[in-house]
Design an enzyme around this catalytic site. Structure first.
Site, PDB file in Angstrom:
ATOM      1  N   ASP A 173       1.069  -1.391   0.179  1.00 58.80           N
ATOM      2  CA  ASP A 173       0.058   0.211  -0.588  1.00 58.80           C
ATOM      3  C   ASP A 173       1.007   0.897  -0.009  1.00 58.80           C
ATOM      4  OD1 ASP A 173      -2.818  -0.647  -0.237  1.00 58.80           O
ATOM      5  OD2 ASP A 173      -2.364  -1.943   1.937  1.00 58.80           O
ATOM      6  N   THR A 174       1.433   0.849   0.895  1.00 56.82           N
ATOM      7  CA  THR A 174       2.740   2.420   1.187  1.00 56.82           C
ATOM      8  C   THR A 174       3.979   2.647  -0.290  1.00 56.82           C
ATOM      9  OG1 THR A 174       3.834   1.214   2.654  1.00 56.82           O
ATOM     10  CG2 THR A 174       2.666   2.743   3.662  1.00 56.82           C
TER      11      THR A 174
END
Length: 398
Positions: A173-174
């Site tokens: 995600d990041t």
């Protein structure tokens, strides 16, 4: 949340953030930290992360970290009037962020081809697990799914042994958020030359593979050519990560601290390694203070770090000095922690000093600021439940 000063690099940008959970919200949080006016468009049921983490004044910690500094409008996008309202907002918007499955925004009547007719300068950042086109484009994905599919879980298992398990952070995600931010700002820069926007398609699996510095070893079956893995060792005051090849570390301890080599030339290699590791372990456990250990590492010129509990991150020297974790408005007269922007400019500002909004609470300020909507139209939109806001969502605020 007043408009930030022009000392913030992105203070002239407006952003509509339709995303939820992490990849999109993290990108929006960074844009907000850099000065953009980010408005989160939240559905009536709310972002699922409003149920994750410690609850303070009806705001959960996970949601707080990723959405602090954004204004919030709750819209029922199933109503045609809400879609029309979004299109009006898009006329005043620079960037749209969304991380639905690839066909959702089109089905809502808010796909890129539709929005660019409203505003040819619009830039849309779309983040999904497997991209907009391809055999898995409709496959649902959270970070652990991508960690599995891109090989991170398998590599962790091969190196560490034990059971197959996920990583302790949502890396996919990041990574997607960070690459999405870079691509979005590149599109903003290009728009200055061309006058038109872009649709940026970021796949979590692409972003994770592109950011994986160990992947080349896997692709070419060459892990045997890599440096030995860094290791955690026990010392008198806890545990430390020592970032060096063990063979070099052992030689330096022999040379500089007269560590006795317990082996002899006739021994098998495995026995030599075991004995030398035991000697090093005994040497390190005899170091009782962090100051004494630091002196040893400084003499050897070896990088190291103390293994700390993240619950105590406030006390880490650099984190404390750079104010990387800060106290922010907790919406009930006190303070709560969150991470601060990592960007430190020589002559510009970044970061948050704001609050986290309740679902829908900023609809008046946003619609008045961006569209100059009057009270009667606002009341009509509320009556038709196009815009939603309940005082119950603010429970706990003084």
């Amino acid at each position: 949340m007043s408009k930030k000063s022009e000392r913030y690099p992105l203070s002239d940008l407006k952003v509509l953030d339709f995303s939820r959970v992490l990849a999109g919200p993290f990108a929006g949080r960074m844009l907000s930290d850099l000065g953009a006016d980010v408005v989160k468009i939240e559905p009536p049921e709310g972002d699922v992360t409003r149920f994750w983490g410690k609850e303070v004044a009806n705001i959960r910690g996970y949601y707080h970290q990723q959405n602090i500094g954004k204004r919030n409008v709750c819209l029922n996008l199933r109503k045609p009037e809400a879609v029309s309202l979004v299109k009006r907002l898009v006329e005043a918007t620079d960037i749209v962020i969304e991380n639905y499955r690839p066909d959702v925004m089109d089905r809502l009547g808010l796909g890129y081809e539709t929005l660019r007719k409203t505003n040819p300068r619009i830039i849309m950042l779309s983040i999904s697990g497997f991209g907009r086109n391809g055999p898995e484009s409709r496959k649902p994905a959270y970070a652990p799914v991508v960690h599995a599919e891109v090989g991170l879980i398998h590599r962790k298992w091969k190196r560490d042994g034990g059971s197959l398990s996920d990583l302790p952070t949502s890396l996919a995600d990041t990574n997607a958020a960070l690459h999405g931010l870079v691509g979005t700002l590149a599109a903003v820069h290009m728009r200055e030359r061309t006058g038109v926007g872009q649709h940026l398609d970021i796949a979590m699996i692409d972003a994770t593979a592109a950011t994986d510095d160990q992947l080349q070893y896997d692709l070419e079956s060459s892990h045997h050519t890599a440096p030995l893995p860094n290791e955690v060792w026990g010392v008198g005051f806890g545990h430390v990560m020592i970032a060096t090849d063990f063979r070099l570390f052992f030689r330096l301890l022999v040379e500089h601290f007269n560590l006795e080599d317990p082996t002899h030339p006739d021994m098998e290699l495995n026995q030599k390694v075991a004995l030398r590791r035991a000697a090093v372990g005994n040497f390190l456990r005899e170091i009782k203070t962090k100051e004494d250990f630091e002196a040893v590492m400084e003499k050897l010129n070896i990088a190291w770090g103390e293994v700390i509990d993240p619950a105590n991150l406030f006390n880490q020297k650099t984190i404390k000095h750079r104010k990387s974790v800060i106290k922010t408005d907790n919406r009930q007269g006190g303070l709560r922690p969150t991470t601060q922007s990592p960007y430190r400019f020589s002559d510009a500002l970044s970061g948050t000093d704001s609050k986290t909004s309740y679902r829908g609470e900023d609809y008046e300020s946003v619609l008045c600021d961006w569209l100059d909507i009057g009270e009667s139209e606002l009341a009509d939109l509320r009556k038709k439940e196009v815009i939603l806001f309940s005082l119950e969502w603010k429970a706990g605020e003084n």
